[in-house]
Motif scaffolding. Structure first.
Motif, PDB file in Angstrom:
ATOM      1  N   GLU A   1       0.795  -1.225   0.000  1.00 45.72           N
ATOM      2  CA  GLU A   1       0.000   0.000   0.000  1.00 45.72           C
ATOM      3  C   GLU A   1       0.829   1.277   0.000  1.00 45.72           C
ATOM      4  O   GLU A   1       0.357   2.320  -0.445  1.00 45.72           O
ATOM      5  CB  GLU A   1      -0.914  -0.001   1.231  1.00 45.72           C
ATOM      6  N   TRP A   2       2.051   1.257   0.557  1.00 46.65           N
ATOM      7  CA  TRP A   2       2.899   2.449   0.637  1.00 46.65           C
ATOM      8  C   TRP A   2       2.134   3.633   1.208  1.00 46.65           C
ATOM      9  O   TRP A   2       1.998   4.680   0.569  1.00 46.65           O
ATOM     10  CB  TRP A   2       3.462   2.800  -0.734  1.00 46.65           C
ATOM     11  N   THR A   3       1.619   3.472   2.389  1.00 47.70           N
ATOM     12  CA  THR A   3       0.836   4.541   3.009  1.00 47.70           C
ATOM     13  C   THR A   3       1.681   5.359   3.970  1.00 47.70           C
ATOM     14  O   THR A   3       2.420   4.797   4.778  1.00 47.70           O
ATOM     15  CB  THR A   3      -0.393   3.968   3.750  1.00 47.70           C
ATOM     16  N   PRO A   4       1.595   6.675   3.915  1.00 46.56           N
ATOM     17  CA  PRO A   4       2.315   7.541   4.858  1.00 46.56           C
ATOM     18  C   PRO A   4       1.472   7.929   6.064  1.00 46.56           C
ATOM     19  O   PRO A   4       1.833   8.854   6.789  1.00 46.56           O
ATOM     20  CB  PRO A   4       2.621   8.768   4.006  1.00 46.56           C
ATOM     21  N   GLY A   5       0.328   7.278   6.247  1.00 49.29           N
ATOM     22  CA  GLY A   5      -0.520   7.635   7.372  1.00 49.29           C
ATOM     23  C   GLY A   5      -1.057   9.052   7.254  1.00 49.29           C
ATOM     24  O   GLY A   5      -1.501   9.466   6.172  1.00 49.29           O
ATOM     25  N   PRO A   6      -0.982   9.839   8.320  1.00 50.30           N
ATOM     26  CA  PRO A   6      -1.581  11.179   8.297  1.00 50.30           C
ATOM     27  C   PRO A   6      -0.815  12.194   7.455  1.00 50.30           C
ATOM     28  O   PRO A   6      -1.307  13.311   7.265  1.00 50.30           O
ATOM     29  CB  PRO A   6      -1.569  11.584   9.778  1.00 50.30           C
ATOM     30  N   LEU A   7       0.362  11.833   6.949  1.00 48.44           N
ATOM     31  CA  LEU A   7       1.152  12.798   6.172  1.00 48.44           C
ATOM     32  C   LEU A   7       0.876  12.712   4.674  1.00 48.44           C
ATOM     33  O   LEU A   7       1.663  13.218   3.878  1.00 48.44           O
ATOM     34  CB  LEU A   7       2.650  12.602   6.433  1.00 48.44           C
ATOM     35  N   TRP A   8      -0.249  12.138   4.277  1.00 42.52           N
ATOM     36  CA  TRP A   8      -0.575  12.067   2.849  1.00 42.52           C
ATOM     37  C   TRP A   8      -0.648  13.459   2.233  1.00 42.52           C
ATOM     38  O   TRP A   8      -0.248  13.670   1.084  1.00 42.52           O
ATOM     39  CB  TRP A   8      -1.913  11.349   2.661  1.00 42.52           C
ATOM     40  N   PHE A   9      -1.161  14.430   2.995  1.00 45.62           N
ATOM     41  CA  PHE A   9      -1.354  15.776   2.456  1.00 45.62           C
ATOM     42  C   PHE A   9      -0.022  16.453   2.118  1.00 45.62           C
ATOM     43  O   PHE A   9       0.020  17.374   1.296  1.00 45.62           O
ATOM     44  CB  PHE A   9      -2.145  16.645   3.437  1.00 45.62           C
ATOM     45  N   VAL A  10       1.066  16.011   2.760  1.00 41.61           N
ATOM     46  CA  VAL A  10       2.375  16.598   2.498  1.00 41.61           C
ATOM     47  C   VAL A  10       2.797  16.307   1.052  1.00 41.61           C
ATOM     48  O   VAL A  10       3.310  17.196   0.355  1.00 41.61           O
ATOM     49  CB  VAL A  10       3.410  16.054   3.506  1.00 41.61           C
ATOM     50  N   LEU A  11       2.588  15.078   0.607  1.00 42.18           N
ATOM     51  CA  LEU A  11       2.908  14.740  -0.782  1.00 42.18           C
ATOM     52  C   LEU A  11       2.009  15.494  -1.744  1.00 42.18           C
ATOM     53  O   LEU A  11       2.472  15.989  -2.785  1.00 42.18           O
ATOM     54  CB  LEU A  11       2.762  13.233  -1.006  1.00 42.18           C
ATOM     55  N   VAL A  12       0.732  15.599  -1.419  1.00 38.55           N
ATOM     56  CA  VAL A  12      -0.204  16.327  -2.288  1.00 38.55           C
ATOM     57  C   VAL A  12       0.210  17.791  -2.413  1.00 38.55           C
ATOM     58  O   VAL A  12       0.224  18.357  -3.516  1.00 38.55           O
ATOM     59  CB  VAL A  12      -1.643  16.211  -1.746  1.00 38.55           C
ATOM     60  N   LEU A  13       0.594  18.413  -1.305  1.00 33.04           N
ATOM     61  CA  LEU A  13       1.044  19.807  -1.346  1.00 33.04           C
ATOM     62  C   LEU A  13       2.331  19.937  -2.146  1.00 33.04           C
ATOM     63  O   LEU A  13       2.518  20.929  -2.877  1.00 33.04           O
ATOM     64  CB  LEU A  13       1.244  20.341   0.069  1.00 33.04           C
ATOM     65  N   LEU A  14       3.215  18.959  -2.050  1.00 38.52           N
ATOM     66  CA  LEU A  14       4.444  18.973  -2.847  1.00 38.52           C
ATOM     67  C   LEU A  14       4.122  18.905  -4.331  1.00 38.52           C
ATOM     68  O   LEU A  14       4.730  19.621  -5.147  1.00 38.52           O
ATOM     69  CB  LEU A  14       5.342  17.808  -2.438  1.00 38.52           C
ATOM     70  N   ILE A  15       3.156  18.086  -4.705  1.00 31.85           N
ATOM     71  CA  ILE A  15       2.735  17.977  -6.108  1.00 31.85           C
ATOM     72  C   ILE A  15       2.158  19.308  -6.589  1.00 31.85           C
ATOM     73  O   ILE A  15       2.505  19.802  -7.667  1.00 31.85           O
ATOM     74  CB  ILE A  15       1.710  16.845  -6.268  1.00 31.85           C
ATOM     75  N   TYR A  16       1.268  19.904  -5.792  1.00 31.78           N
ATOM     76  CA  TYR A  16       0.663  21.177  -6.173  1.00 31.78           C
ATOM     77  C   TYR A  16       1.716  22.280  -6.288  1.00 31.78           C
ATOM     78  O   TYR A  16       1.684  23.094  -7.224  1.00 31.78           O
ATOM     79  CB  TYR A  16      -0.385  21.609  -5.142  1.00 31.78           C
ATOM     80  N   SER A  17       2.649  22.320  -5.333  1.00 34.19           N
ATOM     81  CA  SER A  17       3.689  23.347  -5.350  1.00 34.19           C
ATOM     82  C   SER A  17       4.578  23.203  -6.576  1.00 34.19           C
ATOM     83  O   SER A  17       4.929  24.194  -7.220  1.00 34.19           O
ATOM     84  CB  SER A  17       4.538  23.252  -4.072  1.00 34.19           C
ATOM     85  N   GLY A  18       4.948  21.953  -6.897  1.00 36.79           N
ATOM     86  CA  GLY A  18       5.754  21.722  -8.092  1.00 36.79           C
ATOM     87  C   GLY A  18       5.008  22.113  -9.355  1.00 36.79           C
ATOM     88  O   GLY A  18       5.592  22.689 -10.278  1.00 36.79           O
ATOM     89  N   GLY A  19       3.706  21.827  -9.398  1.00 36.53           N
ATOM     90  CA  GLY A  19       2.907  22.210 -10.564  1.00 36.53           C
ATOM     91  C   GLY A  19       2.820  23.717 -10.723  1.00 36.53           C
ATOM     92  O   GLY A  19       2.907  24.243 -11.839  1.00 36.53           O
TER      93      GLY A  19
END
Length: 206
Positions: A65-83
């Motif tokens: 599953e490769w789950t980061p637990g509650p830090l999922w939003f950190v990756l999403v914010l990184l994606i948005y920031s890079g975009g």
């Protein structure tokens, strides 16, 4: 969570302008990427120490599953920031600022609601994705991140017009009351709220 992404969007343009594209991306990778990867490794240990499962089961689940637990939003914010950094690298921000029009918020709300309905047909609330990306929240998170960026670039939140603030507060309160009534009317099951062609799911997306 949408409020968090709105705040992040408000702070992003100034950071990019100050650090430049390369510096901004390095900063985001260090501040967001490193904690995400660290917790990706530590999360199975946290679950195991909590005593919920055996270590072999926890480790095998993480490999699948490769789950980061509650830090999922950190990756999403990184994606948005890079975009956003990529977008501004090709389309630099204009010097002039556009005037605020309240209908922008109305159309944004409609766009978020419609796209949320569509996304939740495929990815209902609490569905599984690799890295626990919570795709069912992306329309709201991305929409509010973009709103924060636009507000920061055009000075729309400095300050927020009083009539807009009061209007948004009224709509938020009304929405809260409607959702409370909807949950009360559907107390036998919350599954229809997760997604699909149910009035509860349509109401939740709105």
């Amino acid at each position: 969570m949408g409020l968090f992404f709105l705040i992040a969007g408000l702070l992003t343009p100034r950071s990019l302008a100050k650090k430049g594209t390369a510096g901004f991306l390095r900063d985001r990778i260090v501040r967001l990427g490193v904690p995400f990867l660290a917790y990706l490794v530590l999360y199975p240990l946290v679950v195991w120490l909590a005593g919920e499962e055996a270590w072999s089961a926890v480790a095998s689940d993480q490999l699948l599953e490769w789950t980061p637990g509650p830090l999922w939003f950190v990756l999403v914010l990184l994606i948005y920031s890079g975009g956003y950094a990529w977008w501004r690298a090709g389309r630099p921000a204009r010097g002039s600022q556009a005037a605020f029009r309240p209908r922008v918020l109305v159309w944004l709300g409609v766009a978020i609601a419609v796209s949320t309905v569509v996304v939740r047909l495929v990815f209902p609330i609490n569905s599984d994705q690799i890295f626990s990306l919570h795709l069912w929240q992306w329309p709201q998170c991305l929409g509010l991140f973009a709103l924060g960026v636009v507000c920061a670039e055009n000075g729309w939140a400095d300050p927020v017009p009083s009539r807009v603030r009061r209007g948004c507060g009224f709509v938020a309160l009304l929405g809260l009351l409607v959702m409370v009534a909807a949950f009360a009317a559907s107390s036998d099951s919350v599954e229809p709220f997760a997604g699909g062609w149910h009035w509860q799911a349509l109401l939740t997306a709105g």
